[in-house]
Design a protein around this motif. Structure first.
Motif, PDB file in Angstrom:
ATOM      1  N   PHE A 122       0.812  -1.219   0.000  1.00 60.90           N
ATOM      2  CA  PHE A 122       0.000   0.000   0.000  1.00 60.90           C
ATOM      3  C   PHE A 122       0.847   1.270   0.000  1.00 60.90           C
ATOM      4  N   THR A 123       0.366   2.278  -0.718  1.00 62.07           N
ATOM      5  CA  THR A 123       1.041   3.580  -0.741  1.00 62.07           C
ATOM      6  C   THR A 123       0.808   4.299   0.586  1.00 62.07           C
ATOM      7  N   GLU A 124       1.569   5.344   0.813  1.00 64.33           N
ATOM      8  CA  GLU A 124       1.387   6.134   2.041  1.00 64.33           C
ATOM      9  C   GLU A 124      -0.025   6.702   2.130  1.00 64.33           C
ATOM     10  N   THR A 125      -0.564   7.167   1.014  1.00 63.41           N
ATOM     11  CA  THR A 125      -1.927   7.712   1.001  1.00 63.41           C
ATOM     12  C   THR A 125      -2.935   6.646   1.414  1.00 63.41           C
ATOM     13  N   GLU A 126      -2.795   5.439   0.883  1.00 66.83           N
ATOM     14  CA  GLU A 126      -3.706   4.348   1.245  1.00 66.83           C
ATOM     15  C   GLU A 126      -3.567   3.992   2.721  1.00 66.83           C
ATOM     16  N   GLN A 127      -2.352   3.986   3.223  1.00 60.47           N
ATOM     17  CA  GLN A 127      -2.136   3.666   4.637  1.00 60.47           C
ATOM     18  C   GLN A 127      -2.759   4.726   5.552  1.00 60.47           C
ATOM     19  N   ARG A 128      -2.578   6.003   5.196  1.00 60.50           N
ATOM     20  CA  ARG A 128      -3.185   7.072   6.013  1.00 60.50           C
ATOM     21  C   ARG A 128      -4.700   6.928   6.048  1.00 60.50           C
ATOM     22  N   LYS A 129      -5.300   6.650   4.896  1.00 60.97           N
ATOM     23  CA  LYS A 129      -6.759   6.480   4.813  1.00 60.97           C
ATOM     24  C   LYS A 129      -7.208   5.318   5.690  1.00 60.97           C
ATOM     25  N   ALA A 130      -6.566   4.168   5.550  1.00 61.22           N
ATOM     26  CA  ALA A 130      -6.967   2.973   6.300  1.00 61.22           C
ATOM     27  C   ALA A 130      -6.768   3.166   7.797  1.00 61.22           C
ATOM     28  N   ASP A 131      -5.674   3.782   8.173  1.00 61.09           N
ATOM     29  CA  ASP A 131      -5.367   3.936   9.604  1.00 61.09           C
ATOM     30  C   ASP A 131      -6.274   4.943  10.309  1.00 61.09           C
ATOM     31  N   ARG A 132      -6.984   5.763   9.551  1.00 66.75           N
ATOM     32  CA  ARG A 132      -7.965   6.704  10.124  1.00 66.75           C
ATOM     33  C   ARG A 132      -9.336   6.072  10.298  1.00 66.75           C
ATOM     34  N   ARG A 133      -9.558   4.919   9.697  1.00 66.60           N
ATOM     35  CA  ARG A 133     -10.877   4.291   9.695  1.00 66.60           C
ATOM     36  C   ARG A 133     -11.066   3.365  10.885  1.00 66.60           C
ATOM     37  N   ALA A 134     -12.306   3.262  11.354  1.00 65.61           N
ATOM     38  CA  ALA A 134     -12.615   2.337  12.449  1.00 65.61           C
ATOM     39  C   ALA A 134     -12.372   0.893  12.010  1.00 65.61           C
ATOM     40  N   ASP A 135     -12.726   0.579  10.766  1.00 63.60           N
ATOM     41  CA  ASP A 135     -12.511  -0.762  10.230  1.00 63.60           C
ATOM     42  C   ASP A 135     -11.251  -0.746   9.364  1.00 63.60           C
ATOM     43  N   THR A 136     -10.111  -0.679  10.032  1.00 62.12           N
ATOM     44  CA  THR A 136      -8.830  -0.595   9.334  1.00 62.12           C
ATOM     45  C   THR A 136      -8.622  -1.794   8.410  1.00 62.12           C
ATOM     46  N   ALA A 137      -8.836  -2.995   8.921  1.00 59.78           N
ATOM     47  CA  ALA A 137      -8.619  -4.204   8.115  1.00 59.78           C
ATOM     48  C   ALA A 137      -9.567  -4.232   6.913  1.00 59.78           C
ATOM     49  N   GLY A 138     -10.810  -3.812   7.097  1.00 59.54           N
ATOM     50  CA  GLY A 138     -11.764  -3.775   5.996  1.00 59.54           C
ATOM     51  C   GLY A 138     -11.341  -2.789   4.915  1.00 59.54           C
ATOM     52  N   THR A 139     -10.799  -1.663   5.329  1.00 53.44           N
ATOM     53  CA  THR A 139     -10.327  -0.667   4.369  1.00 53.44           C
ATOM     54  C   THR A 139      -9.150  -1.204   3.576  1.00 53.44           C
ATOM     55  N   TYR A 140      -8.211  -1.848   4.273  1.00 57.65           N
ATOM     56  CA  TYR A 140      -7.080  -2.465   3.572  1.00 57.65           C
ATOM     57  C   TYR A 140      -7.568  -3.582   2.654  1.00 57.65           C
ATOM     58  N   ALA A 141      -8.523  -4.369   3.088  1.00 56.88           N
ATOM     59  CA  ALA A 141      -9.025  -5.487   2.273  1.00 56.88           C
ATOM     60  C   ALA A 141      -9.675  -4.983   0.988  1.00 56.88           C
ATOM     61  N   LYS A 142     -10.436  -3.893   1.073  1.00 51.71           N
ATOM     62  CA  LYS A 142     -11.052  -3.336  -0.138  1.00 51.71           C
ATOM     63  C   LYS A 142      -9.986  -2.856  -1.111  1.00 51.71           C
ATOM     64  N   ARG A 143      -8.943  -2.234  -0.601  1.00 54.76           N
ATOM     65  CA  ARG A 143      -7.871  -1.750  -1.467  1.00 54.76           C
ATOM     66  C   ARG A 143      -7.069  -2.911  -2.059  1.00 54.76           C
ATOM     67  N   TRP A 144      -6.866  -3.958  -1.266  1.00 49.31           N
ATOM     68  CA  TRP A 144      -6.223  -5.175  -1.775  1.00 49.31           C
ATOM     69  C   TRP A 144      -7.036  -5.722  -2.953  1.00 49.31           C
ATOM     70  N   ALA A 145      -8.343  -5.859  -2.743  1.00 47.18           N
ATOM     71  CA  ALA A 145      -9.221  -6.388  -3.787  1.00 47.18           C
ATOM     72  C   ALA A 145      -9.187  -5.486  -5.025  1.00 47.18           C
ATOM     73  N   ALA A 146      -9.137  -4.169  -4.825  1.00 46.05           N
ATOM     74  CA  ALA A 146      -9.099  -3.233  -5.956  1.00 46.05           C
ATOM     75  C   ALA A 146      -7.818  -3.397  -6.770  1.00 46.05           C
ATOM     76  N   LYS A 147      -6.700  -3.621  -6.100  1.00 46.79           N
ATOM     77  CA  LYS A 147      -5.431  -3.821  -6.798  1.00 46.79           C
ATOM     78  C   LYS A 147      -5.475  -5.121  -7.605  1.00 46.79           C
ATOM     79  N   GLU A 148      -6.015  -6.167  -7.015  1.00 47.32           N
ATOM     80  CA  GLU A 148      -6.160  -7.443  -7.725  1.00 47.32           C
ATOM     81  C   GLU A 148      -7.079  -7.256  -8.944  1.00 47.32           C
ATOM     82  N   ALA A 149      -8.204  -6.581  -8.742  1.00 48.83           N
ATOM     83  CA  ALA A 149      -9.157  -6.360  -9.833  1.00 48.83           C
ATOM     84  C   ALA A 149      -8.533  -5.508 -10.936  1.00 48.83           C
TER      85      ALA A 149
END
Length: 140
Positions: free
Chosen positions: A31-58
């Motif tokens: 993940f880029t720094e921007t993606e990490q900042r976004k995910a780390d601000r969210r209550a569902d950090t793992a869910g945010t990372y998982a969506k971005r993981w799925a987006a990269k795969e897609a």
């Protein structure tokens, strides 16, 4: 015209376990720094990372490569516009691949849709070629 379509389904609990086990090593590799900042601000950090993981795969699937042929995880990044809508930013080999797929007289537009319903995160990516303004298009 549609140049590519990709989808992916990621397990949020698996991403949470990977984050717990590998921490920054995993985050910084994928993940880029921007993606990490976004995910780390969210209550569902793992869910945010998982969506971005799925987006990269897609996105890699829509580019027609999957995660091979030189494409790197960080060559694809999910950002959000002011309204919150996700958008894909590509760099490195991914942008080279995108340019090679795009017909002359067109620009590539990457559309991204993300969703989650624990324990699943899902992403769809559609790559569209739009005619450039002022470019005459043949009608058949």
């Amino acid at each position: 015209m549609i140049l590519g379509i990709g989808t992916d389904l990621a397990n949020i609990d698996r991403i949470a376990g990977t984050l717990e086990r590998f921490g920054d090593r995993f985050r910084n590799r994928v993940f880029t720094e921007t993606e990490q900042r976004k995910a780390d601000r969210r209550a569902d950090t793992a869910g945010t990372y998982a969506k971005r993981w799925a987006a990269k795969e897609a996105c890699s699937k829509a580019l027609g490569t999957g995660l091979r042929m030189g494409i790197a995880w960080r060559d694809m990044a999910v950002h959000n516009i002011d309204t919150g809508q996700p958008m894909m930013v590509v760099t490195g080999w991914a942008i080279e691949r995108l340019a090679g797929m795009t017909p002359p007289g067109h620009e590539a537009v990457i559309h991204v849709s993300l969703t989650d319903d624990h324990p699943w995160a899902q992403a769809f990516v559609v790559i569209e070629a739009r005619p450039l303004a002022g470019t005459a298009q043949a009608v058949t």
